[in-house]
Design a protein around this motif. Structure first.
Motif, PDB file in Angstrom:
ATOM      1  N   VAL A 117     -11.524  53.113 -88.012  1.00 32.51           N
ATOM      2  CA  VAL A 117     -12.146  53.261 -86.392  1.00 32.51           C
ATOM      3  C   VAL A 117     -12.137  52.713 -85.024  1.00 32.51           C
ATOM      4  CG1 VAL A 117     -14.224  54.127 -85.348  1.00 32.51           C
ATOM      5  CG2 VAL A 117     -14.078  55.098 -87.501  1.00 32.51           C
ATOM      6  N   TYR A 118     -12.019  51.002 -86.648  1.00 33.05           N
ATOM      7  CA  TYR A 118     -11.801  49.838 -85.017  1.00 33.05           C
ATOM      8  C   TYR A 118     -10.263  49.864 -85.436  1.00 33.05           C
ATOM      9  CZ  TYR A 118     -16.069  47.807 -86.609  1.00 33.05           C
ATOM     10  OH  TYR A 118     -18.061  47.286 -86.617  1.00 33.05           O
ATOM     11  N   ALA A 119      -9.583  50.679 -85.286  1.00 36.55           N
ATOM     12  CA  ALA A 119      -7.946  50.949 -85.647  1.00 36.55           C
ATOM     13  C   ALA A 119      -7.829  51.894 -84.967  1.00 36.55           C
ATOM     14  CB  ALA A 119      -6.821  51.210 -86.847  1.00 36.55           C
ATOM     15  N   ALA A 120      -8.687  52.665 -84.467  1.00 38.25           N
ATOM     16  CA  ALA A 120      -8.613  53.860 -83.594  1.00 38.25           C
ATOM     17  C   ALA A 120      -9.104  53.510 -82.478  1.00 38.25           C
ATOM     18  CB  ALA A 120     -10.029  55.079 -83.648  1.00 38.25           C
ATOM     19  N   ILE A 121      -9.741  52.230 -82.087  1.00 35.73           N
ATOM     20  CA  ILE A 121     -10.204  52.048 -80.853  1.00 35.73           C
ATOM     21  C   ILE A 121      -9.015  50.866 -80.570  1.00 35.73           C
ATOM     22  CG2 ILE A 121     -11.826  50.267 -79.924  1.00 35.73           C
ATOM     23  CD1 ILE A 121     -13.828  50.491 -81.993  1.00 35.73           C
ATOM     24  N   GLN A 122      -9.196  50.203 -80.884  1.00 32.82           N
ATOM     25  CA  GLN A 122      -7.466  49.562 -81.002  1.00 32.82           C
ATOM     26  C   GLN A 122      -6.724  50.716 -79.705  1.00 32.82           C
ATOM     27  OE1 GLN A 122      -7.429  46.845 -79.537  1.00 32.82           O
ATOM     28  NE2 GLN A 122      -4.807  45.490 -79.645  1.00 32.82           N
ATOM     29  N   ASN A 123      -6.553  51.752 -80.635  1.00 32.84           N
ATOM     30  CA  ASN A 123      -5.538  52.769 -80.465  1.00 32.84           C
ATOM     31  C   ASN A 123      -5.617  53.206 -78.857  1.00 32.84           C
ATOM     32  OD1 ASN A 123      -3.870  52.602 -82.673  1.00 32.84           O
ATOM     33  ND2 ASN A 123      -3.363  54.274 -83.401  1.00 32.84           N
ATOM     34  N   MET A 124      -6.766  53.888 -79.203  1.00 31.58           N
ATOM     35  CA  MET A 124      -7.057  54.473 -77.525  1.00 31.58           C
ATOM     36  C   MET A 124      -7.274  52.817 -76.034  1.00 31.58           C
ATOM     37  SD  MET A 124     -10.789  56.296 -79.710  1.00 31.58           S
ATOM     38  CE  MET A 124     -11.113  57.212 -77.863  1.00 31.58           C
ATOM     39  N   LEU A 125      -7.935  51.591 -76.752  1.00 41.13           N
ATOM     40  CA  LEU A 125      -7.677  50.868 -75.372  1.00 41.13           C
ATOM     41  C   LEU A 125      -6.071  50.026 -75.175  1.00 41.13           C
ATOM     42  CD1 LEU A 125     -10.313  48.240 -77.177  1.00 41.13           C
ATOM     43  CD2 LEU A 125     -10.368  49.229 -75.134  1.00 41.13           C
ATOM     44  N   LEU A 126      -5.145  50.508 -76.182  1.00 46.76           N
ATOM     45  CA  LEU A 126      -3.631  50.444 -75.690  1.00 46.76           C
ATOM     46  C   LEU A 126      -3.058  51.483 -74.821  1.00 46.76           C
ATOM     47  CD1 LEU A 126      -2.577  48.819 -78.883  1.00 46.76           C
ATOM     48  CD2 LEU A 126      -2.868  47.716 -76.864  1.00 46.76           C
ATOM     49  N   ALA A 127      -3.706  52.463 -76.002  1.00 42.81           N
ATOM     50  CA  ALA A 127      -3.399  54.059 -74.937  1.00 42.81           C
ATOM     51  C   ALA A 127      -3.579  54.020 -73.708  1.00 42.81           C
ATOM     52  CB  ALA A 127      -3.551  55.186 -75.806  1.00 42.81           C
ATOM     53  N   ALA A 128      -4.459  53.540 -73.003  1.00 43.81           N
ATOM     54  CA  ALA A 128      -5.564  53.588 -71.670  1.00 43.81           C
ATOM     55  C   ALA A 128      -4.543  52.875 -70.570  1.00 43.81           C
ATOM     56  CB  ALA A 128      -6.783  52.810 -71.912  1.00 43.81           C
ATOM     57  N   HIS A 129      -4.575  51.362 -71.487  1.00 41.56           N
ATOM     58  CA  HIS A 129      -3.884  50.512 -70.231  1.00 41.56           C
ATOM     59  C   HIS A 129      -2.027  51.185 -70.585  1.00 41.56           C
ATOM     60  CE1 HIS A 129      -1.958  46.815 -69.464  1.00 41.56           C
ATOM     61  NE2 HIS A 129      -1.234  46.109 -70.061  1.00 41.56           N
ATOM     62  N   GLY A 130      -1.383  51.399 -70.818  1.00 40.58           N
ATOM     63  CA  GLY A 130      -0.100  52.251 -70.873  1.00 40.58           C
ATOM     64  C   GLY A 130      -0.415  53.737 -69.999  1.00 40.58           C
ATOM     65  N   LEU A 131      -1.542  53.958 -70.197  1.00 45.44           N
ATOM     66  CA  LEU A 131      -1.604  55.076 -68.757  1.00 45.44           C
ATOM     67  C   LEU A 131      -1.953  54.769 -67.835  1.00 45.44           C
ATOM     68  CD1 LEU A 131      -3.052  58.038 -70.943  1.00 45.44           C
ATOM     69  CD2 LEU A 131      -0.984  58.126 -70.708  1.00 45.44           C
ATOM     70  N   GLY A 132      -2.055  53.292 -67.559  1.00 47.51           N
ATOM     71  CA  GLY A 132      -2.376  52.901 -66.471  1.00 47.51           C
ATOM     72  C   GLY A 132      -4.014  52.420 -66.264  1.00 47.51           C
ATOM     73  N   LEU A 133      -4.764  52.971 -66.801  1.00 46.12           N
ATOM     74  CA  LEU A 133      -6.294  52.566 -66.947  1.00 46.12           C
ATOM     75  C   LEU A 133      -7.266  51.396 -67.205  1.00 46.12           C
ATOM     76  CD1 LEU A 133      -7.293  55.808 -68.071  1.00 46.12           C
ATOM     77  CD2 LEU A 133      -7.216  55.903 -65.963  1.00 46.12           C
ATOM     78  N   GLY A 134      -7.390  51.126 -66.087  1.00 42.42           N
ATOM     79  CA  GLY A 134      -8.509  50.007 -67.148  1.00 42.42           C
ATOM     80  C   GLY A 134      -9.741  50.142 -67.791  1.00 42.42           C
ATOM     81  N   GLY A 135      -9.888  49.835 -69.108  1.00 39.88           N
ATOM     82  CA  GLY A 135     -11.396  49.740 -70.117  1.00 39.88           C
ATOM     83  C   GLY A 135     -11.613  48.453 -70.218  1.00 39.88           C
ATOM     84  N   TYR A 136     -12.670  48.837 -71.549  1.00 38.13           N
ATOM     85  CA  TYR A 136     -13.370  47.883 -72.214  1.00 38.13           C
ATOM     86  C   TYR A 136     -14.288  48.239 -72.772  1.00 38.13           C
ATOM     87  CZ  TYR A 136     -17.957  46.810 -69.258  1.00 38.13           C
ATOM     88  OH  TYR A 136     -18.630  47.832 -68.428  1.00 38.13           O
ATOM     89  N   TRP A 137     -14.078  47.351 -74.700  1.00 30.06           N
ATOM     90  CA  TRP A 137     -15.104  47.852 -75.315  1.00 30.06           C
ATOM     91  C   TRP A 137     -16.544  47.212 -75.564  1.00 30.06           C
ATOM     92  CZ3 TRP A 137     -12.404  46.192 -81.083  1.00 30.06           C
ATOM     93  CH2 TRP A 137     -13.559  46.503 -82.260  1.00 30.06           C
ATOM     94  N   ARG A 138     -17.586  47.651 -75.625  1.00 29.34           N
ATOM     95  CA  ARG A 138     -18.832  47.135 -74.934  1.00 29.34           C
ATOM     96  C   ARG A 138     -19.614  47.439 -76.886  1.00 29.34           C
ATOM     97  NH1 ARG A 138     -21.487  44.705 -71.166  1.00 29.34           N
ATOM     98  NH2 ARG A 138     -23.413  45.018 -71.819  1.00 29.34           N
ATOM     99  N   THR A 139     -20.092  46.824 -77.342  1.00 22.80           N
ATOM    100  CA  THR A 139     -21.279  46.797 -78.055  1.00 22.80           C
ATOM    101  C   THR A 139     -22.271  45.740 -78.431  1.00 22.80           C
ATOM    102  OG1 THR A 139     -19.928  44.738 -79.068  1.00 22.80           O
ATOM    103  CG2 THR A 139     -18.615  46.683 -80.379  1.00 22.80           C
TER     104      THR A 139
END
Length: 198
Positions: A117-139
């Motif tokens: 699931v941590y790997a899935a989170i990294q995939n999602m962060l990278l995909a969002a970046h590649g799509l021109g979005l900004g974001g962050y992972w909050r815990t």
């Protein structure tokens, strides 16, 4: 965008606009998450897409969790604090809550389920970046509170592992810095090299 470029240029971006993120982009981010590796193909991830007023329920739950640690939640200062907490999920137009729901496969170790699931989170962060979005992972501590599991109907064995805040960035971000790879890497070329590890 080249994958290595995406890895090196992705940054945590908290300053995003209120402009909604299209379902097309959200679906691409979610799909990227599902392509993470998982041992024995258990795919132990679960995603919850929060848009619109659903974010208010998350804010109220965060406030309830904080309220448990207050001596007097009715004081003026604490009421202001709780109001600010309730508003936190509205810092981005899209939040994806990510949970692990471990499989019942006896061969799957719990650490590997979390790792997937941590790997899935990294995939999602990278995909969002590649799509021109900004974001962050909050815990943080509230993420793992029983009230959060209750909100998302997570099983006793499951866990919320974080909230991904996404939106259209309002500004460019500076270059990042990392330690030199030689500081964190040890090359082992013979059996005896293990005896030199410190």
């Amino acid at each position: 965008m080249d994958v290595l470029e995406a890895i090196k240029t992705r940054r945590s971006i908290g300053l995003v606009s209120d402009e909604p993120v299209s379902k097309e982009l959200i679906d691409k981010i979610l799909e990227a998450g599902t392509w993470a590796p998982s041992h024995f193909r258990t795919e132990p991830w679960k995603f919850f897409v929060l848009i619109g007023d659903s974010r208010l329920r998350l804010g109220k739950t965060l406030a309830k969790i904080e309220e448990k640690n207050m001596d007097d939640s009715s004081s003026e200062s604490n009421q202001k604090k709780l109001t600010k907490i309730i508003e936190k999920p509205f810092r981005a137009p899209l939040i994806i809550a990510v949970a692990v729901e471990p499989s019942d496969n006896p061969k799957a170790f719990i650490q590997e389920e979390y790792g997937a699931v941590y790997a899935a989170i990294q995939n999602m962060l990278l995909a969002a970046h590649g799509l021109g979005l900004g974001g962050y992972w909050r815990t943080g501590k509230p993420t793992y509170d029983p009230l959060m599991k209750e909100l998302f109907k997570i099983s006793e064995d499951g866990e919320i592992l974080g909230f991904l805040y996404f939106g259209h960035p309002k500004r460019t971000v500076p270059e990042g810095k990392r330690r030199d790879l030689n500081e964190v890497t040890t090359w082992l070329s013979s059996e005896n090299d293990f005896d030199k590890l410190v």
